[in-house]
Structure formats: C-alpha cells, structure tokens
Design a protein around this motif. Structure first.
Motif, PDB file in Angstrom:
ATOM      1  N   ARG A 194       0.844  -1.208   0.000  1.00  0.00           N
ATOM      2  CA  ARG A 194       0.000   0.000   0.000  1.00  0.00           C
ATOM      3  C   ARG A 194       0.881   1.261   0.000  1.00  0.00           C
ATOM      4  O   ARG A 194       0.641   2.192  -0.770  1.00  0.00           O
ATOM      5  CB  ARG A 194      -0.920   0.009   1.226  1.00  0.00           C
ATOM      6  N   ILE A 195       1.899   1.271   0.864  1.00  0.00           N
ATOM      7  CA  ILE A 195       2.793   2.429   0.937  1.00  0.00           C
ATOM      8  C   ILE A 195       3.495   2.633  -0.401  1.00  0.00           C
ATOM      9  O   ILE A 195       3.620   3.768  -0.878  1.00  0.00           O
ATOM     10  CB  ILE A 195       3.793   2.268   2.103  1.00  0.00           C
TER      11      ILE A 195
ATOM     12  N   ILE B 215       3.345   6.114  -2.537  1.00  0.00           N
ATOM     13  CA  ILE B 215       4.541   6.878  -2.915  1.00  0.00           C
ATOM     14  C   ILE B 215       4.622   7.029  -4.435  1.00  0.00           C
ATOM     15  O   ILE B 215       4.942   8.106  -4.940  1.00  0.00           O
ATOM     16  CB  ILE B 215       5.818   6.210  -2.369  1.00  0.00           C
ATOM     17  N   ARG B 216       4.327   5.980  -5.156  1.00  0.00           N
ATOM     18  CA  ARG B 216       4.364   6.061  -6.632  1.00  0.00           C
ATOM     19  C   ARG B 216       3.344   7.066  -7.159  1.00  0.00           C
ATOM     20  O   ARG B 216       3.625   7.797  -8.109  1.00  0.00           O
ATOM     21  CB  ARG B 216       4.170   4.683  -7.247  1.00  0.00           C
ATOM     22  N   ALA B 217       2.184   7.121  -6.541  1.00  0.00           N
ATOM     23  CA  ALA B 217       1.168   8.095  -6.965  1.00  0.00           C
ATOM     24  C   ALA B 217       1.655   9.529  -6.751  1.00  0.00           C
ATOM     25  O   ALA B 217       1.227  10.447  -7.466  1.00  0.00           O
ATOM     26  CB  ALA B 217      -0.137   7.863  -6.211  1.00  0.00           C
ATOM     27  N   ALA B 218       2.562   9.718  -5.787  1.00  0.00           N
ATOM     28  CA  ALA B 218       3.117  11.044  -5.508  1.00  0.00           C
ATOM     29  C   ALA B 218       4.368  11.318  -6.332  1.00  0.00           C
ATOM     30  O   ALA B 218       4.978  12.381  -6.212  1.00  0.00           O
ATOM     31  CB  ALA B 218       3.438  11.179  -4.022  1.00  0.00           C
ATOM     32  N   GLY B 219       4.800  10.340  -7.152  1.00  0.00           N
ATOM     33  CA  GLY B 219       5.968  10.550  -8.005  1.00  0.00           C
ATOM     34  C   GLY B 219       7.272  10.020  -7.453  1.00  0.00           C
ATOM     35  O   GLY B 219       8.340  10.344  -7.972  1.00  0.00           O
ATOM     36  N   GLY B 220       7.223   9.205  -6.412  1.00  0.00           N
ATOM     37  CA  GLY B 220       8.449   8.680  -5.819  1.00  0.00           C
ATOM     38  C   GLY B 220       8.510   7.171  -5.856  1.00  0.00           C
ATOM     39  O   GLY B 220       7.710   6.510  -6.529  1.00  0.00           O
ATOM     40  N   THR B 221       9.483   6.641  -5.117  1.00  0.00           N
ATOM     41  CA  THR B 221       9.639   5.194  -4.964  1.00  0.00           C
ATOM     42  C   THR B 221       9.902   4.912  -3.483  1.00  0.00           C
ATOM     43  O   THR B 221      10.108   5.841  -2.689  1.00  0.00           O
ATOM     44  CB  THR B 221      10.819   4.645  -5.790  1.00  0.00           C
ATOM     45  N   MET B 222       9.985   3.653  -3.139  1.00  0.00           N
ATOM     46  CA  MET B 222      10.270   3.277  -1.754  1.00  0.00           C
ATOM     47  C   MET B 222      11.634   3.803  -1.304  1.00  0.00           C
ATOM     48  O   MET B 222      11.847   4.019  -0.112  1.00  0.00           O
ATOM     49  CB  MET B 222      10.197   1.761  -1.579  1.00  0.00           C
TER      50      MET B 222
END
Length: 132
Positions: free
Chosen positions: A60-61, A65-72
């Motif tokens: 889920r996290i 994060i991907r929806a916000a443009g990032g990665t883990m």
C-alpha cells in the motif's frame, strides 16, 4: 509551501472527513498509518499474521509513494506499531523484501491494541521527494 492531498487511484481511503492516505507538503510526503486493508477498500484484512500484514502494508505504501511521483527509496522515516513485539522479526522479514541498501530511519513501538483485534501491525511513513 503548498500542501496537497495525494490522490491514489488504486488504494482506497477511509470515509470522507476521517483522514487522507497521504499529504504532500513541499518536497515531503506524509503517509497516514496504513494497515493491511485490501487496495480496493473494505473492512477485511489481507494476512493473518505479522509477516503477511506487513507485506500488504508495504505494498500500500509503495502505491501511495508512486502516486506522488516517488519510490520506496524516497522513504526517510517509518513508525511501526506492533501488537506483539515478540513477532518483530516477521516485520523485518517483510521489510527486507521492499528495501535494499540503507533502510529508512525507523521506530518500532509495541501497543496494547490497534483499530481492530485482527490488526497486528500499522505503519506510518515520511518520504522526501525533492532533488538530491
């Protein structure tokens, strides 16, 4: 600094006016405590033990994060709430499947209970989405 709710099309949120899955403030992403709910929502949990629930939470996290443009790799801080601290190795086992290299700063807290008796783990996180 701008403050915006992150829309995550493939991770359901709680009902209106309860909380947001994530808020972006400038280059920081603040992710609300996640439990092992299915991506599409509902009250059932994915996983019957700490390992399975933690895997679902990190999935889920990751989607948030991907929806916000990032990665883990952008995660810088996590707070993990665990009902039975004796099972922390199951949380670490799942965590190793999602992170390599330097893990985010992390706090592990044992709690008496979480939202429902079957919720064994909850994780909140902060990510930095700015440049290097």
């Amino acid at each position: 600094m701008s403050r915006t709710k992150v829309f995550v099309p493939d991770v359901a949120e709680a009902g209106p006016e309860l909380w947001s899955n994530a808020i972006r403030a400038g280059d920081m992403l603040f992710i609300s405590g996640q439990v092992a709910r299915p991506f599409e929502g509902g009250t059932q949990l994915v996983g019957k033990d700490e390992y399975e629930q933690t895997r679902q939470i990190f999935s889920r996290i990751d989607r948030i994060i991907r929806a916000a443009g990032g990665t883990m790799d952008n995660l810088v801080k996590m707070t993990i709430y665990l009902v039975d601290i004796r099972n922390n190795t199951e949380v670490w086992r799942a965590r190793r499947e999602f992170f390599t290299g330097d893990f985010p700063a992390s706090t592990l807290v044992e709690v008496r209970s979480l939202a429902k008796p079957e919720v064994l783990v909850e994780i909140e996180a902060v990510a930095y989405l700015g440049g290097s």
